[in-house]
Design a protein around this motif. Sequence first.
Motif, PDB file in Angstrom:
ATOM      1  N   VAL A 211    -110.653 -23.705  49.063  1.00 35.03           N
ATOM      2  CA  VAL A 211    -110.533 -24.835  49.974  1.00 35.03           C
ATOM      3  C   VAL A 211    -111.623 -25.827  49.608  1.00 35.03           C
ATOM      4  O   VAL A 211    -112.807 -25.576  49.829  1.00 35.03           O
ATOM      5  N   GLU A 212    -111.211 -26.933  49.043  1.00 36.06           N
ATOM      6  CA  GLU A 212    -112.151 -27.987  48.648  1.00 36.06           C
ATOM      7  C   GLU A 212    -112.049 -29.107  49.678  1.00 36.06           C
ATOM      8  O   GLU A 212    -111.043 -29.818  49.744  1.00 36.06           O
ATOM      9  N   VAL A 213    -113.086 -29.226  50.513  1.00 36.43           N
ATOM     10  CA  VAL A 213    -113.062 -30.170  51.626  1.00 36.43           C
ATOM     11  C   VAL A 213    -113.817 -31.431  51.241  1.00 36.43           C
ATOM     12  O   VAL A 213    -115.012 -31.391  50.927  1.00 36.43           O
ATOM     13  N   HIS A 214    -113.116 -32.559  51.261  1.00 36.83           N
ATOM     14  CA  HIS A 214    -113.719 -33.871  51.074  1.00 36.83           C
ATOM     15  C   HIS A 214    -113.863 -34.498  52.455  1.00 36.83           C
ATOM     16  O   HIS A 214    -112.880 -34.556  53.216  1.00 36.83           O
ATOM     17  N   LEU A 215    -115.035 -34.947  52.785  1.00 37.21           N
ATOM     18  CA  LEU A 215    -115.203 -35.552  54.092  1.00 37.21           C
ATOM     19  C   LEU A 215    -116.003 -36.837  53.990  1.00 37.21           C
ATOM     20  O   LEU A 215    -116.795 -37.042  53.067  1.00 37.21           O
ATOM     21  N   THR A 216    -115.724 -37.707  54.949  1.00 32.57           N
ATOM     22  CA  THR A 216    -116.411 -38.985  55.057  1.00 32.57           C
ATOM     23  C   THR A 216    -117.030 -39.075  56.433  1.00 32.57           C
ATOM     24  O   THR A 216    -116.401 -38.700  57.438  1.00 32.57           O
ATOM     25  N   VAL A 217    -118.255 -39.590  56.483  1.00 30.46           N
ATOM     26  CA  VAL A 217    -119.022 -39.655  57.724  1.00 30.46           C
ATOM     27  C   VAL A 217    -119.333 -41.109  58.044  1.00 30.46           C
ATOM     28  O   VAL A 217    -119.723 -41.887  57.163  1.00 30.46           O
ATOM     29  N   ASP A 218    -119.170 -41.465  59.321  1.00 38.92           N
ATOM     30  CA  ASP A 218    -119.609 -42.772  59.815  1.00 38.92           C
ATOM     31  C   ASP A 218    -120.860 -42.525  60.665  1.00 38.92           C
ATOM     32  O   ASP A 218    -120.819 -41.771  61.642  1.00 38.92           O
ATOM     33  N   THR A 226    -125.806 -32.324  58.155  1.00 37.05           N
ATOM     34  CA  THR A 226    -125.318 -31.179  57.402  1.00 37.05           C
ATOM     35  C   THR A 226    -123.841 -30.974  57.720  1.00 37.05           C
ATOM     36  O   THR A 226    -123.420 -31.124  58.873  1.00 37.05           O
ATOM     37  N   ALA A 227    -123.058 -30.651  56.701  1.00 37.71           N
ATOM     38  CA  ALA A 227    -121.658 -30.276  56.902  1.00 37.71           C
ATOM     39  C   ALA A 227    -121.520 -28.769  56.771  1.00 37.71           C
ATOM     40  O   ALA A 227    -122.092 -28.160  55.870  1.00 37.71           O
ATOM     41  N   MET A 228    -120.787 -28.157  57.677  1.00 33.64           N
ATOM     42  CA  MET A 228    -120.538 -26.719  57.658  1.00 33.64           C
ATOM     43  C   MET A 228    -119.022 -26.502  57.682  1.00 33.64           C
ATOM     44  O   MET A 228    -118.329 -27.023  58.563  1.00 33.64           O
ATOM     45  N   VAL A 229    -118.532 -25.775  56.701  1.00 33.97           N
ATOM     46  CA  VAL A 229    -117.103 -25.506  56.596  1.00 33.97           C
ATOM     47  C   VAL A 229    -116.882 -24.004  56.682  1.00 33.97           C
ATOM     48  O   VAL A 229    -117.496 -23.234  55.932  1.00 33.97           O
ATOM     49  N   THR A 230    -115.982 -23.604  57.587  1.00 39.69           N
ATOM     50  CA  THR A 230    -115.671 -22.191  57.775  1.00 39.69           C
ATOM     51  C   THR A 230    -114.175 -21.977  57.585  1.00 39.69           C
ATOM     52  O   THR A 230    -113.352 -22.688  58.184  1.00 39.69           O
ATOM     53  N   VAL A 231    -113.830 -21.030  56.734  1.00 36.43           N
ATOM     54  CA  VAL A 231    -112.443 -20.611  56.550  1.00 36.43           C
ATOM     55  C   VAL A 231    -112.390 -19.121  56.868  1.00 36.43           C
ATOM     56  O   VAL A 231    -112.949 -18.301  56.130  1.00 36.43           O
ATOM     57  N   GLY A 232    -111.743 -18.782  57.977  1.00 41.13           N
ATOM     58  CA  GLY A 232    -111.778 -17.391  58.403  1.00 41.13           C
ATOM     59  C   GLY A 232    -113.220 -16.985  58.684  1.00 41.13           C
ATOM     60  O   GLY A 232    -113.897 -17.576  59.525  1.00 41.13           O
ATOM     61  N   ASP A 233    -113.713 -15.976  57.953  1.00 39.72           N
ATOM     62  CA  ASP A 233    -115.103 -15.553  58.129  1.00 39.72           C
ATOM     63  C   ASP A 233    -115.971 -15.936  56.935  1.00 39.72           C
ATOM     64  O   ASP A 233    -117.031 -15.349  56.712  1.00 39.72           O
ATOM     65  N   HIS A 234    -115.523 -16.948  56.174  1.00 43.75           N
ATOM     66  CA  HIS A 234    -116.290 -17.442  55.026  1.00 43.75           C
ATOM     67  C   HIS A 234    -116.820 -18.839  55.359  1.00 43.75           C
ATOM     68  O   HIS A 234    -116.046 -19.727  55.757  1.00 43.75           O
ATOM     69  N   THR A 235    -118.110 -19.060  55.184  1.00 42.76           N
ATOM     70  CA  THR A 235    -118.747 -20.313  55.575  1.00 42.76           C
ATOM     71  C   THR A 235    -119.625 -20.842  54.458  1.00 42.76           C
ATOM     72  O   THR A 235    -120.310 -20.073  53.763  1.00 42.76           O
ATOM     73  N   GLU A 236    -119.583 -22.165  54.286  1.00 44.04           N
ATOM     74  CA  GLU A 236    -120.474 -22.859  53.364  1.00 44.04           C
ATOM     75  C   GLU A 236    -121.090 -24.047  54.088  1.00 44.04           C
ATOM     76  O   GLU A 236    -120.464 -24.664  54.950  1.00 44.04           O
ATOM     77  N   VAL A 249    -115.040 -23.750  49.749  1.00 45.70           N
ATOM     78  CA  VAL A 249    -115.118 -22.407  50.309  1.00 45.70           C
ATOM     79  C   VAL A 249    -114.121 -21.538  49.570  1.00 45.70           C
ATOM     80  O   VAL A 249    -112.946 -21.913  49.429  1.00 45.70           O
ATOM     81  N   LEU A 250    -114.581 -20.397  49.098  1.00 47.79           N
ATOM     82  CA  LEU A 250    -113.717 -19.449  48.392  1.00 47.79           C
ATOM     83  C   LEU A 250    -113.387 -18.276  49.304  1.00 47.79           C
ATOM     84  O   LEU A 250    -114.261 -17.761  50.007  1.00 47.79           O
ATOM     85  N   VAL A 251    -112.121 -17.876  49.269  1.00 50.64           N
ATOM     86  CA  VAL A 251    -111.656 -16.740  50.064  1.00 50.64           C
ATOM     87  C   VAL A 251    -111.069 -15.723  49.103  1.00 50.64           C
ATOM     88  O   VAL A 251    -109.927 -15.866  48.639  1.00 50.64           O
ATOM     89  N   PRO A 252    -111.842 -14.677  48.733  1.00 49.37           N
ATOM     90  CA  PRO A 252    -111.327 -13.680  47.775  1.00 49.37           C
ATOM     91  C   PRO A 252    -110.083 -12.976  48.328  1.00 49.37           C
ATOM     92  O   PRO A 252    -109.972 -12.740  49.544  1.00 49.37           O
ATOM     93  N   ASP A 253    -109.162 -12.687  47.417  1.00 52.41           N
ATOM     94  CA  ASP A 253    -107.938 -11.951  47.779  1.00 52.41           C
ATOM     95  C   ASP A 253    -107.247 -12.582  48.993  1.00 52.41           C
ATOM     96  O   ASP A 253    -106.901 -11.902  49.971  1.00 52.41           O
ATOM     97  N   ALA A 254    -107.050 -13.856  48.920  1.00 52.04           N
ATOM     98  CA  ALA A 254    -106.436 -14.566  50.040  1.00 52.04           C
ATOM     99  C   ALA A 254    -105.018 -14.046  50.286  1.00 52.04           C
ATOM    100  O   ALA A 254    -104.241 -13.819  49.351  1.00 52.04           O
ATOM    101  N   ARG A 255    -104.690 -13.864  51.536  1.00 51.78           N
ATOM    102  CA  ARG A 255    -103.323 -13.494  51.914  1.00 51.78           C
ATOM    103  C   ARG A 255    -102.429 -14.718  51.755  1.00 51.78           C
ATOM    104  O   ARG A 255    -102.729 -15.790  52.260  1.00 51.78           O
ATOM    105  N   LEU A 256    -101.322 -14.557  51.062  1.00 54.41           N
ATOM    106  CA  LEU A 256    -100.474 -15.688  50.701  1.00 54.41           C
ATOM    107  C   LEU A 256     -99.459 -16.015  51.793  1.00 54.41           C
ATOM    108  O   LEU A 256     -98.900 -15.126  52.439  1.00 54.41           O
ATOM    109  N   TRP A 257     -99.231 -17.303  51.952  1.00 50.33           N
ATOM    110  CA  TRP A 257     -98.195 -17.830  52.843  1.00 50.33           C
ATOM    111  C   TRP A 257     -96.892 -17.942  52.042  1.00 50.33           C
ATOM    112  O   TRP A 257     -96.875 -18.465  50.935  1.00 50.33           O
TER     113      TRP A 257
END
Length: 814
Positions: A211-218, A226-236, A249-257
């Motif tokens: 998950v590559e998150v691009h964000l813009t701040v005003d 600081t930006a904090m990104v959480t996917v499931g229980d993985h946080t950067e 954010v990398l999610v090893p062995d991601a369950r596929l949709w």
Amino acid sequence: MTRSTLHEGWRLRAVGGPVPDTLAGRDVPARVPGSTHLDLLAAGLIADPYLDRNEADLTWMHRVDWRYTTEFQAAGPGAGERVELVFDGIDTVGAVAVNGHLLGETANMHRSYRFDVREALREGRNELTVTLGSALAHAERAEARLGWRQRAYPHPYNAIRKMACSFGWDWGPDLQTAGIWKPVRLVRWDTARLTRVHPLVTVDADGTGRVEVHLTVDRATDRDYTAMVTVGDHTERMPVPGDTARLTVLVPDARLWWPVGYGGQPRYELTVTLLADGEPVDVDRRRIGFRTIAVDTEPDGDGTPFTFVVNGTRVFAKGANWIPDDHLLTRVTPARLARRIDQAVGANMNMLRVWGGGIYETDDFYDACDERGVLVWQDFPFSCAFYAEEEPLRGEVEAEARENVTRLVARPSLVLWNGNNENLPAYTDWAGWRESLDGRSWGLGYYTGLLPGLLATLDPTRPYAPGSPYSPGDLPPNDAQHGTRHEWDVWNMLDYTHYRDEIPRFCAEFGFQGPPTWATLTRWIRDRPLTPTAPAFLLHQKAHDGNGKLDRGLAPHLPVPDDFEQWHWATQLNQARAVAFGVEHFRSWWPRTAGALVWQLNDCWPVTSWAAVDSDERPKPLYYALRHAFAPRLLTVQPREGRPILVAVNDHDQPWTGTVHGTRQSLTGDILAASTLPLAVAPRSVALLDLTDDLLTPADPGGEVLVAAVGGVRVVHQFVEDREFAYHPTPCTAEVTPVTGGYRVDVRATSYVRDLALLVDKVAPDAVVDDMLVSLLAGETHTFTVATTATLADPAALRQHRVLRSANAAARAG
């Protein structure tokens, strides 16, 4: 940060144009989100536009200007505080003011607007007004500036960024809505906010979700962000020293949709938090799914394929085109959308195409598709017209595309962006269209330049097609051997048996008309007597020569009845037969043909149309035919090299094996020939089985049928058309038994009966039957389950001739 919705206390007034005396100078209570039609309807000032001929009586609304007004209490702006007025959607040509200060103007239904309100806001009471000009008048002025361009319908819908079908279509009313159609709110903040959250979701070759998150701040103040990104229980986390940041954010062995029918639909919570000095000041939350998506367009020996590949698995797209589910858009609730998507899944569909003459759908629509595994093909809103590429239209197109691509980019269900609907063949193939341009732009720059250029930056994670239909290079866009095809010679000119004339690589549109269910028809159309040429019925038939095409399409197969109720059933049955015929043909050619998207799943008002589900949410016979034709396992008799063969379609992860029992039998069940065939069909494959000569050579073509069955899957094939077939006029008996939640109808065939249907809405408007278009051989029985809250005074009504219908009756109704 605080967000306050401004949905209360609105009033509506007509302020310009041909205002009726009953409305002049009058304030009307208004709902926001909403529309002028709904407000006037609620106030009793107009009749329901869907009823009888009322649509034609409301054309005065096309040229009226409106003003929405409300008051709200607010504190004055604090030092350094940002205060913004945000409209998620305005339909369409608006001027927004607070306390008499003009904040800005709008001219695009497909995007949101954000206004700085600090200079206008005052302590205490504030007045907010939104003045809406006539969309038709605006479009006419824009067309005069930009130059006339061809379109399929009279109004210049191509000169304004508004839902094209708002101006009428060959299945929709010409109401030209106006209103504040999405939420409006006041947003206050004094530190910083997330102005854009743009997650690109992919899967690495080793199965790691990325998950590559691009964000813009005003920023309102200089702080340590600081930006904090959480996917499931993985946080950067990472600092945000400027106005933009990118975190992965990398999610090893991601369950596929997976699409429905191919696996589950696991999703992950994605949370993006902006912190100032360690404290959260803004948060964005959404659900995402990990999957890979591609479209195989590598040329092969048959031309150019168009095959969706999800998680490395090739998918036959079984589905339909989607139009707005109510022309008055704000009546479409999340619950209604969920019911409609459930109906699509219930008909064994795995894809919906959001058609380019409507809207970018609401988040509720994509939520329902994400949850249920329904793939979404998303058109950009251009349809059946040429579009100017000059300003101000170009800037609006870019703004809406940027916003909606960013909004939808992380949706696992969305698998294709498509540039337009039918504008490419309009240029190359439609008589006189190209010549009418006289050198003016027509939209090609959008489809081959602007849109793919934006997607290369904003969404490189999924494929793009310049249009539908589309063939690569200099080929005609609607070439059956290349890319996507729309098949409209059938219905417009040819009998439905001509579906077999072409083997398209992907059929993105095809269909056949039929009237709505009886309860829907008689609720909204009150002509007496009801006939196909009655005035209100004709107003609800928008297709050119629609009734003529219905009769001409019926005549080769069934008699054209004089009685309206019999005509209603016969045309509904013929619609179901026609579309199922096409679906079975297309499926029999997998993997050469890789998709069949029926026109259309749903209706936006009560109308004779191509829909499978009518505007009152009732399934037509076509719906049940699609459920059968799109079934995971299908037997169908198809011609190959001049000879009928049996085609076994296995759209399942498991092999399909067994013994096919084939018989040729009389209508009373006498076995005239029999044979068995071994069946072994690999997963997601098609097998062709030769039938023995004795099964294919009837002594009495009008009195015999071919039956092939294996493991509960069966096909019954007739050797001649229904009108030449010796149907018994009373081929079955029926018994009705009350059960919890409704009734059970047990039918026993005394002779072959084809396409049994229970038109249960004729007995109880809320009644729904579990199946329809069931064929029985002599001596067989079938149980129908009817769900209804009604307690019938005479349950035997469910087996009356007008309710318990079949092809047998239709064939004798001339």
